[in-house]
Design a protein around this motif. Structure first.
Motif, short mmCIF file in Angstrom:
data_model
loop_
_atom_site.label_atom_id
_atom_site.label_comp_id
_atom_site.label_asym_id
_atom_site.label_seq_id
_atom_site.Cartn_x
_atom_site.Cartn_y
_atom_site.Cartn_z
N LYS A 33 -8.38 30.12 6.15
CA LYS A 33 -9.52 30.10 5.23
C LYS A 33 -10.85 30.30 5.95
CE LYS A 33 -7.69 29.17 1.12
NZ LYS A 33 -7.97 29.97 -0.08
N ARG A 34 -10.78 30.74 7.21
CA ARG A 34 -12.02 30.92 7.97
C ARG A 34 -11.82 32.03 8.99
NH1 ARG A 34 -12.04 26.30 9.95
NH2 ARG A 34 -13.19 25.27 8.30
N PHE A 35 -12.75 32.98 9.04
CA PHE A 35 -12.66 34.01 10.06
C PHE A 35 -14.04 34.51 10.44
CE2 PHE A 35 -12.81 36.64 6.26
CZ PHE A 35 -13.52 37.77 6.66
N ARG A 36 -14.10 35.27 11.52
CA ARG A 36 -15.37 35.78 12.05
C ARG A 36 -15.51 37.26 11.70
NH1 ARG A 36 -13.61 33.64 17.75
NH2 ARG A 36 -11.75 34.45 16.73
N LEU A 37 -16.72 37.62 11.27
CA LEU A 37 -17.04 39.00 10.92
C LEU A 37 -18.12 39.50 11.87
CD1 LEU A 37 -16.97 41.48 8.97
CD2 LEU A 37 -18.73 40.30 7.62
N SER A 38 -17.82 40.53 12.62
CA SER A 38 -18.79 41.11 13.54
C SER A 38 -19.62 42.16 12.81
CB SER A 38 -18.07 41.76 14.73
OG SER A 38 -18.99 42.45 15.56
N ALA A 39 -20.94 42.04 12.90
CA ALA A 39 -21.83 42.98 12.21
C ALA A 39 -23.07 43.22 13.05
CB ALA A 39 -22.21 42.44 10.84
N LYS A 59 -15.39 32.62 -4.80
CA LYS A 59 -14.22 33.03 -5.56
C LYS A 59 -12.91 32.68 -4.85
CE LYS A 59 -12.10 37.16 -7.63
NZ LYS A 59 -11.87 36.49 -8.92
N THR A 60 -12.90 32.75 -3.51
CA THR A 60 -11.64 32.64 -2.76
C THR A 60 -11.50 31.39 -1.92
OG1 THR A 60 -12.54 33.81 -0.84
CG2 THR A 60 -11.57 35.15 -2.60
N GLY A 61 -12.61 30.73 -1.59
CA GLY A 61 -12.56 29.59 -0.68
C GLY A 61 -12.49 29.99 0.78
N VAL A 62 -12.51 31.27 1.07
CA VAL A 62 -12.47 31.76 2.46
C VAL A 62 -13.90 31.82 3.00
CG1 VAL A 62 -11.86 33.67 3.99
CG2 VAL A 62 -10.38 33.10 2.04
N ARG A 63 -14.13 31.17 4.14
CA ARG A 63 -15.45 31.13 4.75
C ARG A 63 -15.54 32.16 5.87
NH1 ARG A 63 -18.12 28.62 0.83
NH2 ARG A 63 -16.87 26.88 0.06
N ILE A 64 -16.69 32.80 5.96
CA ILE A 64 -16.88 33.87 6.96
C ILE A 64 -18.06 33.53 7.85
CG2 ILE A 64 -17.29 36.33 7.32
CD1 ILE A 64 -16.18 36.83 4.53
N GLU A 65 -17.83 33.57 9.15
CA GLU A 65 -18.90 33.38 10.13
C GLU A 65 -19.31 34.76 10.66
OE1 GLU A 65 -19.70 31.48 14.59
OE2 GLU A 65 -17.74 31.24 13.61
N VAL A 66 -20.58 35.10 10.51
CA VAL A 66 -21.07 36.39 11.00
C VAL A 66 -21.45 36.25 12.47
CG1 VAL A 66 -22.82 38.18 10.72
CG2 VAL A 66 -21.91 37.00 8.71
N ARG A 106 -7.92 39.52 2.98
CA ARG A 106 -8.35 39.25 1.61
C ARG A 106 -9.78 39.76 1.38
NH1 ARG A 106 -7.47 33.44 -1.46
NH2 ARG A 106 -7.83 34.22 -3.58
N PHE A 107 -10.64 39.60 2.39
CA PHE A 107 -12.01 40.10 2.26
C PHE A 107 -12.03 41.62 2.18
CE2 PHE A 107 -16.12 41.35 4.31
CZ PHE A 107 -16.93 40.95 3.26
N ALA A 108 -11.19 42.27 2.99
CA ALA A 108 -11.11 43.74 2.95
C ALA A 108 -10.67 44.21 1.58
CB ALA A 108 -10.15 44.24 4.03
N ASP A 109 -9.67 43.54 1.00
CA ASP A 109 -9.19 43.91 -0.33
C ASP A 109 -10.29 43.71 -1.37
OD1 ASP A 109 -6.71 44.55 0.69
OD2 ASP A 109 -5.79 42.64 0.15
N TRP A 110 -11.02 42.59 -1.26
CA TRP A 110 -12.09 42.31 -2.22
C TRP A 110 -13.22 43.30 -2.10
CZ3 TRP A 110 -17.27 40.87 -1.58
CH2 TRP A 110 -17.92 40.41 -2.75
N LEU A 111 -13.63 43.60 -0.85
CA LEU A 111 -14.78 44.47 -0.63
C LEU A 111 -14.51 45.89 -1.12
CD1 LEU A 111 -17.64 44.59 0.53
CD2 LEU A 111 -16.64 45.14 2.75
N THR A 112 -13.26 46.32 -1.07
CA THR A 112 -12.93 47.67 -1.52
C THR A 112 -12.47 47.72 -2.97
OG1 THR A 112 -10.69 47.40 -0.59
CG2 THR A 112 -12.33 48.47 0.80
N SER A 113 -12.42 46.54 -3.61
CA SER A 113 -12.03 46.49 -5.02
C SER A 113 -13.21 46.85 -5.91
CB SER A 113 -11.53 45.09 -5.39
OG SER A 113 -12.61 44.17 -5.41
N GLU A 114 -12.93 47.01 -7.18
CA GLU A 114 -13.98 47.34 -8.14
C GLU A 114 -15.05 46.25 -8.17
OE1 GLU A 114 -14.40 48.65 -12.84
OE2 GLU A 114 -12.50 47.90 -12.06
N ILE A 115 -14.62 44.98 -8.14
CA ILE A 115 -15.57 43.87 -8.18
C ILE A 115 -16.44 43.87 -6.92
CG2 ILE A 115 -15.81 41.36 -8.17
CD1 ILE A 115 -13.28 41.20 -9.82
#
Length: 257
Positions: A33-39, A59-66, A106-115
């Protein structure tokens, strides 16, 4: 006595081992439920991630650390190789994953989804949409097809939108004169984007709830009117209805500022 002590020690070891196993399981669940996103800083400074990530986490409960581009991360977003997800601020932005972290997937699926794509394109700075979809047709005339049921879209529009907008001849005497009709909105070149993301545009965000998308109203800022409550399927139906509508004849195209 020694035998009793030995038995107690064995039992204590078993209990500790079980506790250790349970902690490992809980840690694994937490990591899912937690991952790091490099940007890169250029993207972070646009404010887009501050807009996107809380909505995904809600929406998902998944936390992202940038984290920065040189830091280890389960997912990277940037202009390099990967799947194109949106464009703007001088470039085409892509995502790539390092490994198979379930939260990142899950984030990749969400980001590329219609929503997810609608959330990206609804982000604005000073009233201007900053990002567009990765592939946007450049032609001035584009035929837009929507999967929703146009008849259902008309029904939902009359119930939910007809309080303010003239949706159809049936409610032309009951709407507010200060709000544009659907036929007038249909004349705008970006009408589809406006209808797709209407629930985050002013003044709609203050009183609109979209199931599984928008956050509940803050306790200290409830809806000023009876809320407009719709589902994404109903939004699609509204789009299908408006797509079939003839634009109002205003004598000249509306100039969108």
């Amino acid at each position: 006595m020694r035998r009793v002590i030995s038995q107690l020690a064995n039992r204590l070891w078993i209990v500790l081992a079980a506790l250790g196993f349970m902690l490992d399981v809980e840690q694994a669940r937490a990591d899912d439920k937690r991952f790091r996103l490099s940007a890169p800083a250029a993207l972070v400074e646009t404010g887009l991630l501050d807009y996107l990530l809380p909505r995904f986490s809600l929406k998902t409960g998944v936390r992202i650390e940038v984290v920065g581009p040189v830091d280890p991360a389960e997912m990277t977003i940037g202009p390099e190789a990967g799947r194109a997800v949106f464009k703007g601020e001088g470039g085409l932005w892509r995502i790539s994953r390092d490994g198979d972290h379930p939260g990142a997937a899950r984030f990749a699926d969400w980001l590329t989804s219609e929503i997810g794509q609608r959330t990206v394109t609804s982000y604005e700075v000073a009233g201007r949409a900053v990002f567009t979809l990765a592939e946007v047709a450049e032609e001035a005339e584009v035929t837009l097809d929507f999967d929703g049921n146009a008849s259902e879209g008309k029904r939902v529009s009359l119930v939910q939108c007809g309080r303010c907008h003239v949706v159809a001849p049936e409610n032309r005497m009951n709407a507010m004169g200060s709000t544009p009709s659907f036929a007038v909105l249909r004349t705008m070149p970006d009408w589809a984007a406006r209808f797709q993301s209407f629930y985050v545009l002013r003044p709609h965000a203050a009183f609109t709830q979209v199931e599984d998308v928008t956050a509940p109203f803050p306790i200290n800022r409830p809806s000023p009117i009876v809320p407009v409550e719709v589902t994404l399927d109903e939004v699609e139906a509204i789009l299908a209805y408006v797509a079939e509508m003839a634009p109002a004849d205003l004598g000249a195209p509306i100039q969108v500022q």
